[in-house]
Design an enzyme around this catalytic site. Structure first.
Site, PDB file in Angstrom:
ATOM      1  N   ASP A   1      40.837  19.829  80.560  1.00  0.00           N
ATOM      2  CA  ASP A   1      41.760  20.952  80.803  1.00  0.00           C
ATOM      3  C   ASP A   1      43.197  20.616  80.401  1.00  0.00           C
ATOM      4  OD1 ASP A   1      39.557  22.257  82.065  1.00  0.00           O
ATOM      5  OD2 ASP A   1      39.989  21.110  83.877  1.00  0.00           O
TER       6      ASP A   1
ATOM      7  N   LYS B   1      43.329  21.649  75.225  1.00  0.00           N
ATOM      8  CA  LYS B   1      42.744  21.326  73.911  1.00  0.00           C
ATOM      9  C   LYS B   1      42.511  22.572  73.074  1.00  0.00           C
ATOM     10  CE  LYS B   1      39.233  19.022  75.677  1.00  0.00           C
ATOM     11  NZ  LYS B   1      39.654  18.781  77.046  1.00  0.00           N
ATOM     12  N   GLY B   2      42.073  23.665  73.738  1.00  0.00           N
ATOM     13  CA  GLY B   2      41.707  24.882  73.014  1.00  0.00           C
ATOM     14  C   GLY B   2      42.819  25.338  72.082  1.00  0.00           C
TER      15      GLY B   2
ATOM     16  N   ASN C   1      29.630  23.200  79.676  1.00  0.00           N
ATOM     17  CA  ASN C   1      30.488  22.833  80.806  1.00  0.00           C
ATOM     18  C   ASN C   1      31.959  22.918  80.401  1.00  0.00           C
ATOM     19  OD1 ASN C   1      30.067  20.696  79.042  1.00  0.00           O
ATOM     20  ND2 ASN C   1      30.080  19.100  80.609  1.00  0.00           N
TER      21      ASN C   1
ATOM     22  N   GLY D   1      35.363  24.521  78.843  1.00  0.00           N
ATOM     23  CA  GLY D   1      35.933  25.862  78.824  1.00  0.00           C
ATOM     24  C   GLY D   1      37.201  25.813  78.009  1.00  0.00           C
ATOM     25  N   HIS D   2      37.200  26.457  76.860  1.00  0.00           N
ATOM     26  CA  HIS D   2      38.375  26.434  76.007  1.00  0.00           C
ATOM     27  C   HIS D   2      38.943  27.846  75.914  1.00  0.00           C
ATOM     28  CE1 HIS D   2      37.201  22.505  73.751  1.00  0.00           C
ATOM     29  NE2 HIS D   2      37.454  22.329  75.021  1.00  0.00           N
TER      30      HIS D   2
ATOM     31  N   ARG E   1      14.008   9.918  76.697  1.00  0.00           N
ATOM     32  CA  ARG E   1      13.085  10.168  75.584  1.00  0.00           C
ATOM     33  C   ARG E   1      12.018  11.208  75.890  1.00  0.00           C
ATOM     34  NH1 ARG E   1      12.650   3.787  74.759  1.00  0.00           N
ATOM     35  NH2 ARG E   1      12.132   4.088  76.940  1.00  0.00           N
TER      36      ARG E   1
ATOM     37  N   GLN F   1      35.964  18.039  77.672  1.00  0.00           N
ATOM     38  CA  GLN F   1      36.293  17.261  78.878  1.00  0.00           C
ATOM     39  C   GLN F   1      37.426  16.270  78.556  1.00  0.00           C
ATOM     40  OE1 GLN F   1      32.520  17.300  78.222  1.00  0.00           O
ATOM     41  NE2 GLN F   1      32.785  19.300  79.102  1.00  0.00           N
TER      42      GLN F   1
ATOM     43  N   VAL G   1      35.395  27.727  83.288  1.00  0.00           N
ATOM     44  CA  VAL G   1      33.946  27.873  83.438  1.00  0.00           C
ATOM     45  C   VAL G   1      33.564  28.272  84.863  1.00  0.00           C
ATOM     46  CG1 VAL G   1      31.751  26.618  83.370  1.00  0.00           C
ATOM     47  CG2 VAL G   1      33.394  26.327  81.527  1.00  0.00           C
TER      48      VAL G   1
ATOM     49  N   GLY H   1      35.900  28.772  87.570  1.00  0.00           N
ATOM     50  CA  GLY H   1      36.927  29.478  88.348  1.00  0.00           C
ATOM     51  C   GLY H   1      37.487  28.633  89.491  1.00  0.00           C
TER      52      GLY H   1
HETATM   53  P1  IMP Z   1      29.312  18.184  84.572  1.00  0.00           P
HETATM   54  O1  IMP Z   1      29.900  17.916  83.227  1.00  0.00           O
HETATM   55  O2  IMP Z   1      29.011  19.639  84.800  1.00  0.00           O
HETATM   56  O3  IMP Z   1      28.140  17.287  84.866  1.00  0.00           O
HETATM   57  O4  IMP Z   1      30.422  17.803  85.671  1.00  0.00           O
HETATM   58  C1  IMP Z   1      30.838  16.459  85.879  1.00  0.00           C
HETATM   59  C2  IMP Z   1      32.334  16.385  86.132  1.00  0.00           C
HETATM   60  O5  IMP Z   1      33.028  16.760  84.952  1.00  0.00           O
HETATM   61  C3  IMP Z   1      32.854  17.332  87.221  1.00  0.00           C
HETATM   62  O6  IMP Z   1      33.927  16.704  87.875  1.00  0.00           O
HETATM   63  C4  IMP Z   1      33.375  18.522  86.444  1.00  0.00           C
HETATM   64  O7  IMP Z   1      34.355  19.225  87.143  1.00  0.00           O
HETATM   65  C5  IMP Z   1      33.938  17.824  85.231  1.00  0.00           C
HETATM   66  N1  IMP Z   1      33.998  18.684  84.031  1.00  0.00           N
HETATM   67  C6  IMP Z   1      32.980  19.045  83.238  1.00  0.00           C
HETATM   68  N2  IMP Z   1      33.424  19.805  82.235  1.00  0.00           N
HETATM   69  C7  IMP Z   1      34.744  19.902  82.384  1.00  0.00           C
HETATM   70  C8  IMP Z   1      35.782  20.544  81.601  1.00  0.00           C
HETATM   71  O8  IMP Z   1      35.564  21.150  80.559  1.00  0.00           O
HETATM   72  N3  IMP Z   1      37.045  20.397  82.087  1.00  0.00           N
HETATM   73  C9  IMP Z   1      37.313  19.685  83.198  1.00  0.00           C
HETATM   74  N4  IMP Z   1      36.394  19.077  83.940  1.00  0.00           N
HETATM   75  C10 IMP Z   1      35.122  19.180  83.524  1.00  0.00           C
END
Ligand code: IMP
Length: 429
Positions: free
Chosen positions: A13, A16-17, A38, A40-41, A143, A223, A299, A301
């Site tokens: 967060d 990057k977007g 996971n 969100g951009h 695998r 991430q 993603v 909220g």
């Molecule tokens: P997961 O990727 O859904 O398995 O979540 C694992 C950890 O990564 C959690 O703390 C999420 O909040 C964090 N996370 C996953 N995707 C993002 C993202 O795009 N931005 C910020 N945190 C993320």
């Protein structure tokens, strides 16, 4: 340099977007190399807001958009996102979007398992996005994953699904859940297969051809470095490598071809989900950062946790990614703070540390050592040159560069695409 990789240098967060969107203008191809939906951009282009999760950000600008083998793909989310972006007027075709044949699929069993684990009450909650990301990567490494290419062969698909459910049904029994019927999952996949397969592609070859034709590739990380499964705040991490080195393995491009590594860094720090956060603020300052910075997850909220800039953590990111420069974002959120704190070291059991310790317990215990800096009253929002910035803001940026030992290549001063101060063009450093 021909190619650029963009990664988050904190906990995701970082903005990057917008930077990827800006750089996409200069690129011919945009490639994702890890993570899944996971991410969100948010992109704001000509006043229109696009929220992307799985699609590479270049898709909005009609750039060849590649989802690499390192990404985990939920086929239903993939199609839904294509339809959503199409409804906003972006012409998405299979010439524009490619997904690696060897990418792992996220299936309903993965989402279920993610939720089952997150719902338990033993203090081991990670705070995931519940998208099934972790369980899908587990099956990949175990695998037994179903991959995009398996959708093209019904017999192979059936065999893969049976193998996968052999494992998952044992887990489900342990959680007191009903077993999955292989045939139901096979039928659901056969139904979605014709929608996915036109996009399936040997992306390593497409990228190789693009490079041979002199095209510029932008590798888009998701991430952040502190969520990397090896380099992050384990176990409070995502299940992929988020560092720049993954751009190579996650798309099938040699490491020497990845090019300039740009880290995206927020002018303060945020994190979503559980896990250590040394500079977290639980007071009105933290509240103010969250409100001014609109710190809610794209993603899920969820409200993001907010805190001061942590130079120790970002310096570590600079090193593990091999960052050539950073893009500093959301400086304007700090406008109007009388003073700002920057973390320059940690205290652990009376000792001073200059790096994040690797252990979970030590990470939870460290205390930040702060340097206090003067704030600024004037607005930095929308600034497009150094001359537009108050002197104290320039001092803050320069001090960050010094502490993290990397130059600020770009400074972003609002969500608008063109509100950027450019010091170094990553494509032409
Ligand atoms: P997961 O990727 O859904 O398995 O979540 C694992 C950890 O990564 C959690 O703390 C999420 O909040 C964090 N996370 C996953 N995707 C993002 C993202 O795009 N931005 C910020 N945190 C993320």
């Amino acid at each position: 340099m021909a190619n650029v990789v963009v990664v988050g240098a904190q906990w995701g967060d970082e903005g990057k977007g917008k930077i990827v969107d800006w750089l996409s203008n200069r690129a011919d191809v945009v490639a994702r190399f890890q993570g899944g939906h996971n991410a969100g951009h948010t992109l704001v282009v000509d006043g229109v807001t696009y929220k992307l999760s799985l699609m590479p950000s270049g898709v909005v600008q009609g750039k060849l958009s590649v989802i690499g083998n390192g990404v985990v793909v939920d086929p239903w989310a993939f199609i839904e996102e294509i339809e959503k972006v199409r409804a906003q007027g972006v012409n998405i075709t299979s010439d524009l979007v490619k997904v690696a044949e060897s990418a792992t699929l996220i299936l309903p069993v993965h989402r279920d398992l993610d939720a089952l684990r997150e719902n338990r009450d033993d203090g081991m909650k990670i705070g995931t996005t519940r998208r099934g990301i972790g369980p899908a990567y587990e099956d990949k490494v175990g695998r037994r994953a179903v991959r995009v290419i398996d959708l093209a062969d019904e017999a192979a698909l059936r065999a893969r699904v049976q193998d996968l459910l052999h494992h998952h049904n044992a887990l489900r029994r342990g959680y007191g859940q009903d077993e999955y019927q292989a045939e139901d999952l096979v039928q659901a996949l056969l139904e979605i297969a014709p929608k996915i397969l036109p996009y399936a592609d040997p992306v390593w070859r497409t990228l190789d051809r693009a490079m041979k034709a002199g095209k510029h590739i932008l590798f888009e990380g998701a991430q952040g470095t502190m969520l990397d499964v090896d380099h992050g705040t384990y176990p409070f991490v995502t299940s992929s490598n988020t560092v720049a080195g993954q751009a190579s393995a996650g798309t099938g491009v040699g490491p020497g071809k990845v090019g300039y590594s740009l880290g995206i860094v927020k002018a303060y720090t945020t994190r979503v989900g559980e896990g250590p956060f040394p500079t977290e603020l639980h007071d009105a300052m933290g509240q103010r950062l969250g409100e001014r910075g609109h710190e809610f997850g794209v993603v899920t909220g969820r409200k993001r946790r907010c805190g001061w800039f942590d130079a120790v953590l970002v310096r570590q990111s600079v090193r593990v990614n091999g960052l050539d420069g950073i893009a500093l974002t959301k400086l304007d959120v700090l406008d109007g703070f009388p003073e700002l704190k920057v973390c320059v070291g940690y205290k652990l059991d009376g000792e001073r540390l200059q790096r994040l310790p690797a252990g979970k317990e030590a990470q939870a215990k460290i205390e930040p050592i702060y340097e206090i800096m003067e704030g600024w009253e004037a607005s930095t929002q929308g600034a497009r040159s150094w001359a537009d910035l108050p002197a104290a803001a320039v001092k803050y940026v320069r001090r960050i560069e010094e502490l993290i030992e990397a130059p600020v290549a770009m400074l972003s001063t609002s969500p608008e695409r063109d509100d950027v101060i450019l010091m170094q063009d990553p494509f032409r450093p």
